[in-house]
Scaffold this motif. Structure first.
Motif, PDB file in Angstrom:
ATOM      1  N   GLU A   5      13.827  -5.452  -4.353  1.00 50.48           N
ATOM      2  CA  GLU A   5      13.210  -4.461  -5.200  1.00 50.48           C
ATOM      3  C   GLU A   5      11.787  -4.855  -5.306  1.00 50.48           C
ATOM      4  N   PRO A   6      11.317  -5.683  -5.531  1.00 50.27           N
ATOM      5  CA  PRO A   6       9.927  -6.196  -5.352  1.00 50.27           C
ATOM      6  C   PRO A   6       9.310  -5.877  -4.225  1.00 50.27           C
ATOM      7  N   PHE A   7      10.005  -6.009  -3.209  1.00 50.55           N
ATOM      8  CA  PHE A   7       9.206  -5.568  -1.767  1.00 50.55           C
ATOM      9  C   PHE A   7       8.777  -4.212  -1.429  1.00 50.55           C
ATOM     10  N   TRP A   8      10.077  -3.358  -2.176  1.00 55.54           N
ATOM     11  CA  TRP A   8       9.710  -1.986  -2.169  1.00 55.54           C
ATOM     12  C   TRP A   8       8.630  -1.459  -3.009  1.00 55.54           C
ATOM     13  N   CYS A   9       8.435  -2.195  -4.357  1.00 54.23           N
ATOM     14  CA  CYS A   9       7.442  -1.969  -5.079  1.00 54.23           C
ATOM     15  C   CYS A   9       6.045  -2.073  -4.370  1.00 54.23           C
ATOM     16  N   ASN A  10       6.041  -3.443  -4.048  1.00 54.84           N
ATOM     17  CA  ASN A  10       4.927  -3.905  -3.341  1.00 54.84           C
ATOM     18  C   ASN A  10       4.342  -2.748  -2.250  1.00 54.84           C
ATOM     19  N   ALA A  11       5.410  -2.304  -1.312  1.00 50.53           N
ATOM     20  CA  ALA A  11       5.069  -1.728  -0.089  1.00 50.53           C
ATOM     21  C   ALA A  11       4.866  -0.246  -0.387  1.00 50.53           C
ATOM     22  N   GLU A  12       5.493   0.353  -1.555  1.00 48.59           N
ATOM     23  CA  GLU A  12       5.258   1.505  -1.935  1.00 48.59           C
ATOM     24  C   GLU A  12       3.738   1.834  -2.638  1.00 48.59           C
ATOM     25  N   VAL A  13       3.233   0.729  -3.314  1.00 45.75           N
ATOM     26  CA  VAL A  13       2.113   0.721  -4.083  1.00 45.75           C
ATOM     27  C   VAL A  13       0.994   0.420  -2.951  1.00 45.75           C
ATOM     28  N   GLU A  14       1.115  -0.356  -2.014  1.00 47.66           N
ATOM     29  CA  GLU A  14       0.221  -0.555  -0.987  1.00 47.66           C
ATOM     30  C   GLU A  14      -0.152   0.725  -0.165  1.00 47.66           C
ATOM     31  N   VAL A  15       0.935   1.182   0.425  1.00 46.33           N
ATOM     32  CA  VAL A  15       0.718   2.480   1.358  1.00 46.33           C
ATOM     33  C   VAL A  15       0.396   3.709   0.454  1.00 46.33           C
ATOM     34  N   LEU A  16       0.845   3.953  -0.748  1.00 40.72           N
ATOM     35  CA  LEU A  16       0.506   5.077  -1.341  1.00 40.72           C
ATOM     36  C   LEU A  16      -0.992   5.049  -1.824  1.00 40.72           C
ATOM     37  N   ASN A  17      -1.309   3.713  -2.372  1.00 42.01           N
ATOM     38  CA  ASN A  17      -2.704   3.628  -2.874  1.00 42.01           C
ATOM     39  C   ASN A  17      -3.574   3.956  -1.814  1.00 42.01           C
ATOM     40  N   GLU A  18      -3.214   3.612  -0.566  1.00 36.45           N
ATOM     41  CA  GLU A  18      -4.220   4.044   0.593  1.00 36.45           C
ATOM     42  C   GLU A  18      -4.446   5.371   0.555  1.00 36.45           C
ATOM     43  N   LEU A  19      -3.548   6.215   0.289  1.00 43.23           N
ATOM     44  CA  LEU A  19      -3.579   7.765   0.234  1.00 43.23           C
ATOM     45  C   LEU A  19      -4.128   8.126  -0.950  1.00 43.23           C
ATOM     46  N   GLY A  20      -4.514   7.358  -1.819  1.00 44.62           N
ATOM     47  CA  GLY A  20      -5.234   7.781  -3.405  1.00 44.62           C
ATOM     48  C   GLY A  20      -4.189   8.130  -4.352  1.00 44.62           C
ATOM     49  N   VAL A  21      -3.035   7.728  -4.158  1.00 44.58           N
ATOM     50  CA  VAL A  21      -1.868   7.861  -5.350  1.00 44.58           C
ATOM     51  C   VAL A  21      -2.058   6.650  -6.155  1.00 44.58           C
ATOM     52  N   PRO A  22      -2.255   7.051  -7.553  1.00 52.43           N
ATOM     53  CA  PRO A  22      -2.612   5.641  -8.474  1.00 52.43           C
ATOM     54  C   PRO A  22      -1.328   5.286  -8.564  1.00 52.43           C
ATOM     55  N   LEU A  23      -0.655   4.571  -7.840  1.00 55.26           N
ATOM     56  CA  LEU A  23       0.951   4.198  -8.384  1.00 55.26           C
ATOM     57  C   LEU A  23       0.461   2.669  -8.578  1.00 55.26           C
ATOM     58  N   GLN A  24       1.213   2.246  -9.658  1.00 54.24           N
ATOM     59  CA  GLN A  24       1.175   0.846 -10.244  1.00 54.24           C
ATOM     60  C   GLN A  24       2.628   0.254 -10.302  1.00 54.24           C
ATOM     61  N   LEU A  25       2.575  -1.131 -10.069  1.00 57.17           N
ATOM     62  CA  LEU A  25       3.845  -1.562 -10.144  1.00 57.17           C
ATOM     63  C   LEU A  25       4.960  -1.177 -11.206  1.00 57.17           C
ATOM     64  N   SER A  26       4.246  -1.016 -12.288  1.00 59.82           N
ATOM     65  CA  SER A  26       4.998  -0.868 -13.621  1.00 59.82           C
ATOM     66  C   SER A  26       5.667   0.659 -13.448  1.00 59.82           C
ATOM     67  N   MET A  27       5.187   1.440 -12.546  1.00 60.18           N
ATOM     68  CA  MET A  27       5.528   2.747 -12.315  1.00 60.18           C
ATOM     69  C   MET A  27       6.872   3.047 -11.320  1.00 60.18           C
ATOM     70  N   CYS A  28       7.102   1.904 -10.624  1.00 61.87           N
ATOM     71  CA  CYS A  28       8.279   1.900  -9.552  1.00 61.87           C
ATOM     72  C   CYS A  28       9.586   2.089 -10.160  1.00 61.87           C
ATOM     73  N   ASN A  29      10.008   1.556 -11.325  1.00 63.91           N
ATOM     74  CA  ASN A  29      11.376   1.973 -11.919  1.00 63.91           C
ATOM     75  C   ASN A  29      11.730   3.499 -11.730  1.00 63.91           C
ATOM     76  N   GLN A  30      10.413   4.283 -11.983  1.00 66.71           N
ATOM     77  CA  GLN A  30      10.856   5.828 -11.912  1.00 66.71           C
ATOM     78  C   GLN A  30      11.634   6.247 -10.675  1.00 66.71           C
ATOM     79  N   THR A  31      11.669   5.465  -9.543  1.00 68.43           N
ATOM     80  CA  THR A  31      12.241   5.923  -8.473  1.00 68.43           C
ATOM     81  C   THR A  31      13.355   5.116  -7.915  1.00 68.43           C
TER      82      THR A  31
END
Length: 220
Positions: free
Chosen positions: A18-44
Motif C-alpha cells: 500500500e505505501p508503494f501504491w501511495c508513493n507511485a500515485e503521488v509521484e506520477v500524478l503530481n507530475e501532471l499537476g494533481v495536488p495529491l498527498q499521501l494522506s489522501m490515498c486512503n480515499q481510493t
C-alpha cells in the motif's frame, strides 16, 4: 473441509505494498499537476488502478497524457518498488503454507493487474502456490463489486458460499460479502477502529494470529 476454498486479496494483505501504491500515485500524478498527498490515498484504497486514475482525473483533470498511460506508469513504478524492496505482511507466507498443508484449494483475487501480481508472487516466492489467480482488471467492475470473487469461485469449481476470503480493505470485504463468502478481515493499524469492518465475519490484527486449530474451527 475438502469442499472449502480459501481466497486471498494481495495488496496490503500478503505484501506491504500500500505505501508503494501511495508513493507511485503521488509521484506520477503530481507530475501532471494533481495536488495529491499521501494522506489522501486512503480515499481510493481497494480500487483498481484505472479507477484510481479516473477518480483523481474527475477532480483534477489533465491534458498531457491519457488516463490509461497514467495507470501504466503507476503500475510500472509499483512493480519496481515491489521487486526491489517488497516485504510480506506478518504471517502471510505462513498462512498460505498452512492452507497448503491442509490441502485447501487456494486462490488470489486482487484489484491489481497481472504485471503487478507476477511481481509480487515472484518477490514472495509464491509463483506456483495458487490454483487460481484472478485480477479485477479483467472484470467490468472492480471491488467492491463481487465480480472478481464470483469469477474466482467459478474457476475453482467451488460454490461462493463455501469460500472464505481474506481481505484488508472495506471495499474488498464488501466485495467478498456481496459474493456470499465468509470474510476474515486484517485491517491496517490505522483502520482498525473503523466500524465498517464489523461486516466481516472475523477481524484480526495480523495473519500471524492464525494457527491450524483456529483455522480448522473457523472453516468447519
Amino acid at each position: 473441509m475438502q469442499d472449502v476454498a480459501v481466497i486471498f486479496d494481495m495488496d496490503g494483505l500478503l505484501i506491504n505494498s500500500e505505501p508503494f501504491w501511495c508513493n507511485a500515485e503521488v509521484e506520477v500524478l503530481n507530475e501532471l499537476g494533481v495536488p495529491l498527498q499521501l494522506s489522501m490515498c486512503n480515499q481510493t484504497m481497494g480500487l483498481r488502478v484505472d479507477e484510481v486514475v479516473s477518480y483523481w482525473y474527475a477532480k483534477f483533470p489533465w491534458t498531457a497524457v491519457s488516463q490509461s498511460e497514467v495507470a501504466e506508469r503507476i503500475v510500472h513504478r509499483v512493480s519496481e518498488l515491489v521487486a526491489t524492496t517488497g516485504q510480506p505482511m506478518p504471517g502471510a507466507v505462513e498462512i498460505i503454507q498452512l492452507c497448503q498443508q491442509m490441502h485447501l484449494p487456494l486462490a488470489l483475487a486482487t484489484s491489481s493487474p497481472i504485471l503487478l501480481i507476477e511481481a509480487v508472487l515472484n518477490r514472495l516466492g509464491l509463483q506456483d502456490v495458487f490454483d487460481v489467480v484472478s485480477s479485477a482488471q479483467t472484470e467490468e467492475f472492480g471491488k467492491p463489486h463481487p465480480a472478481v470473487y464470483l469469477t474466482t469461485a467459478h474457476r475453482l469449481g467451488v460454490q461462493p458460499q463455501k469460500c472464505v476470503a481474506f481481505e484488508d480493505s472495506i471495499r474488498g470485504i464488501v466485495s467478498a460479502k456481496a459474493a456470499s463468502m465468509r470474510c476474515i478481515a486484517v485491517p491496517a493499524v490505522e483502520d482498525r477502529k473503523d466500524p465498517r469492518f464489523a461486516i466481516a465475519d472475523v477481524t484480526l490484527d495480523s495473519l500471524a494470529q492464525i494457527n491450524e486449530s483456529w483455522l480448522k474451527e473457523f472453516l468447519t
